[in-house]
Design a protein around this motif. Structure first.
Motif, mmCIF file in Angstrom:
data_model
loop_
_atom_site.group_PDB
_atom_site.id
_atom_site.type_symbol
_atom_site.label_atom_id
_atom_site.label_comp_id
_atom_site.label_asym_id
_atom_site.label_seq_id
_atom_site.Cartn_x
_atom_site.Cartn_y
_atom_site.Cartn_z
ATOM 1 N N VAL A 171 0.854 -1.184 0.000
ATOM 2 C CA VAL A 171 0.000 0.000 0.000
ATOM 3 C C VAL A 171 0.888 1.231 0.000
ATOM 4 C CG1 VAL A 171 -1.720 1.330 1.297
ATOM 5 C CG2 VAL A 171 -1.893 -1.163 1.194
ATOM 6 N N VAL A 172 0.584 2.176 -0.868
ATOM 7 C CA VAL A 172 1.309 3.441 -0.924
ATOM 8 C C VAL A 172 0.361 4.556 -0.469
ATOM 9 C CG1 VAL A 172 2.446 5.145 -2.398
ATOM 10 C CG2 VAL A 172 2.872 2.700 -2.749
ATOM 11 N N VAL A 173 0.816 5.357 0.492
ATOM 12 C CA VAL A 173 0.029 6.485 1.001
ATOM 13 C C VAL A 173 0.758 7.769 0.642
ATOM 14 C CG1 VAL A 173 -0.928 7.607 3.049
ATOM 15 C CG2 VAL A 173 -0.907 5.110 2.900
ATOM 16 N N LEU A 174 0.076 8.663 -0.033
ATOM 17 C CA LEU A 174 0.662 9.944 -0.414
ATOM 18 C C LEU A 174 0.114 11.034 0.502
ATOM 19 C CD1 LEU A 174 0.499 9.724 -4.319
ATOM 20 C CD2 LEU A 174 2.207 8.834 -2.739
ATOM 21 N N GLY A 175 0.988 11.556 1.348
ATOM 22 C CA GLY A 175 0.588 12.563 2.316
ATOM 23 C C GLY A 175 0.443 11.955 3.693
ATOM 24 N N ALA A 176 1.226 12.451 4.648
ATOM 25 C CA ALA A 176 1.200 11.887 6.009
ATOM 26 C C ALA A 176 0.626 12.882 7.003
ATOM 27 C CB ALA A 176 2.613 11.453 6.425
ATOM 28 N N GLY A 177 -0.489 13.494 6.617
ATOM 29 C CA GLY A 177 -1.229 14.309 7.564
ATOM 30 C C GLY A 177 -2.143 13.418 8.395
ATOM 31 N N VAL A 178 -3.213 13.996 8.905
ATOM 32 C CA VAL A 178 -4.124 13.220 9.761
ATOM 33 C C VAL A 178 -4.717 12.036 9.008
ATOM 34 C CG1 VAL A 178 -6.266 13.293 11.090
ATOM 35 C CG2 VAL A 178 -4.652 15.197 11.226
ATOM 36 N N ALA A 179 -5.232 12.285 7.804
ATOM 37 C CA ALA A 179 -5.836 11.203 7.021
ATOM 38 C C ALA A 179 -4.793 10.173 6.620
ATOM 39 C CB ALA A 179 -6.513 11.772 5.773
ATOM 40 N N GLY A 180 -3.634 10.639 6.186
ATOM 41 C CA GLY A 180 -2.598 9.721 5.752
ATOM 42 C C GLY A 180 -2.094 8.832 6.866
ATOM 43 N N LEU A 181 -1.870 9.406 8.038
ATOM 44 C CA LEU A 181 -1.372 8.602 9.155
ATOM 45 C C LEU A 181 -2.421 7.591 9.622
ATOM 46 C CD1 LEU A 181 0.544 11.329 11.198
ATOM 47 C CD2 LEU A 181 1.527 9.495 9.812
ATOM 48 N N GLN A 182 -3.693 7.983 9.596
ATOM 49 C CA GLN A 182 -4.741 7.026 9.939
ATOM 50 C C GLN A 182 -4.787 5.904 8.910
ATOM 51 O OE1 GLN A 182 -6.754 5.090 12.045
ATOM 52 N NE2 GLN A 182 -7.040 7.146 12.902
ATOM 53 N N ALA A 183 -4.564 6.239 7.640
ATOM 54 C CA ALA A 183 -4.524 5.212 6.597
ATOM 55 C C ALA A 183 -3.353 4.262 6.818
ATOM 56 C CB ALA A 183 -4.413 5.872 5.221
#
Length: 378
Positions: free
Chosen positions: A169-181
């Motif tokens: 899984v690749v997550v782009l952006g480690a803000g609130v939504a990204g870190l929860q993902a």
């Protein structure tokens, strides 16, 4: 006593409500809460539940006489602005850069508008941070949708018939939504790679078990309030080259990168999608602002060479009861700044939280970036 009105949400796909029975109880004594009939139905709450909590039910979308405050979730349309009493106080998500006509109309009706997405991200305002509360739900839900839609099992499977490797899984952006993902995908057993242009994100990603994607010669692009600054073309080109390699082996991609008040940055080109495996998915949480993927369509799912690109702007509404509960607490917490000891409205413009979230007041657009966007000065 301040009279607060909660209309039914009518935006397509919006199932949340701005007040819950729990919020009504929290406000008891200071605020009289009136809801439009059926306002909470799509979030799983009946009119009887609200009445039991101490609220009143009102027929029709127009606020009743004597309304001081209106609270809602989705940005109001021009028709909905037209139903607001002149001089009323409105608390809502507004997305002013996408709803400029509504902002002008709010100012013309002399509505005092608190845009919940403009709440400053400071420690004192954490309980009022609606962007974070809803982004956390979106990040969780994005992974659940990806796990359902992707043609790949997320966890490591060891069976008598053989071993199945975990999903990438690749997550782009480690803000609130990204870190929860990241956290959710890790719980499901996936191997998670994360891209972010802020140096501070590296440790946060590592703490959740994610692997940080390095971009050659990267600089720290942390902006005001902890948000990411807009990256230059040279950096984006280098980032895309690195991401293409990771996307080619990814089974699911969650994109969350957004810039307040601006179009979302395009991080995934059509060519990058074509490098992905058939059966993989992209969940684009920035779809409402144009999307992080060039192929994203906010109106529905796009399939391109076997890859499905799914817009994610409505994911919090898919979990309407929980999302409403958090949002209603954000609203109730902000109301605490607007009410004096006797429960009367009092707008303290010296309060940095109130001033920071104020969009329109006394016939003017008071948020400088929005005023500039509309061609005027705050």
């Amino acid at each position: 006593m301040t009279v607060l009105f909660v209309p039914k949400e009518r935006a397509p796909g919006e199932r949340r409500v701005a007040a819950t029975p729990d919020a009504v109880r929290r406000l008891a004594g200071d605020v009289e809460v009136v809801l439009e009939a059926g306002a909470g139905q799509q979030a799983g709450t009946s009119d009887d539940d609200y009445v039991e909590a101490g609220a009143k039910i009102h027929d029709g979308p127009a606020p009743p006489d004597g309304t001081d405050v209106v609270v809602r979730v989705a940005p109001p349309t021009l028709d909905e602005v037209g139903r607001l009493p002149e001089g009323v106080t409105l608390l809502s998500l507004i997305a002013p850069h996408r709803n400029q006509d509504s902002v002008r109309a709010l100012a013309q009706r002399r509505v005092t508008t608190v845009a919940m997405e403009l709440v400053p991200r400071i420690s004192r305002a954490q309980a009022m941070d609606a962007l974070s509360s809803q982004a956390s739900i979106a990040g969780y839900r994005a992974v659940i949708v990806a796990a359902h839609e992707a043609a790949k099992l997320f966890p490591l499977f060891m069976t008598a018939a053989g071993t199945i490797r975990p999903a990438n899984v690749v997550v782009l952006g480690a803000g609130v939504a990204g870190l929860q993902a990241v956290a959710t995908a890790r719980r499901l057993g996936a191997v998670v790679y994360v891209s972010d242009i802020r140096e501070a994100a590296r440790e946060e990603v590592a703490s959740l078990g994610g692997k940080f994607i390095e971009v050659p010669d990267a600089e720290d692009l942390t902006g005001e309030g902890g948000y990411a600054k807009e990256a230059g073309d040279d950096f984006l080109a280098r980032q895309r080259a690195v991401l293409t390699e990771h996307l080619s082996s990814a089974h699911a991609v969650i994109t969350t990168a957004q810039i307040p008040g601006r179009k979302a940055p395009e991080l995934i080109t059509a060519a990058m999608v074509e490098a992905m495996q058939p059966g993989s998915v992209v969940i684009d949480l920035a779809a409402a602002d144009g999307g992080n993927c060039a192929l994203t369509d906010a109106g529905g799912v796009v399939e391109h060479q076997g890859v499905r690109i799914i817009p994610g702007q409505h994911l919090p509404s898919d979990m309407a009861p929980e999302a409403s509960a958090l949002y209603a607490r954000n609203i109730a917490a902000f109301l605490g700044l607007l009410l004096d000891d006797h429960g009367a409205l009092h707008l303290d413009l010296d309060d940095e939280v109130v001033a920071g979230a104020l969009l329109t007041h006394d016939g003017e657009v008071t948020h400088p970036p929005t005023a500039t966007l509309l061609g005027g000065d705050a």
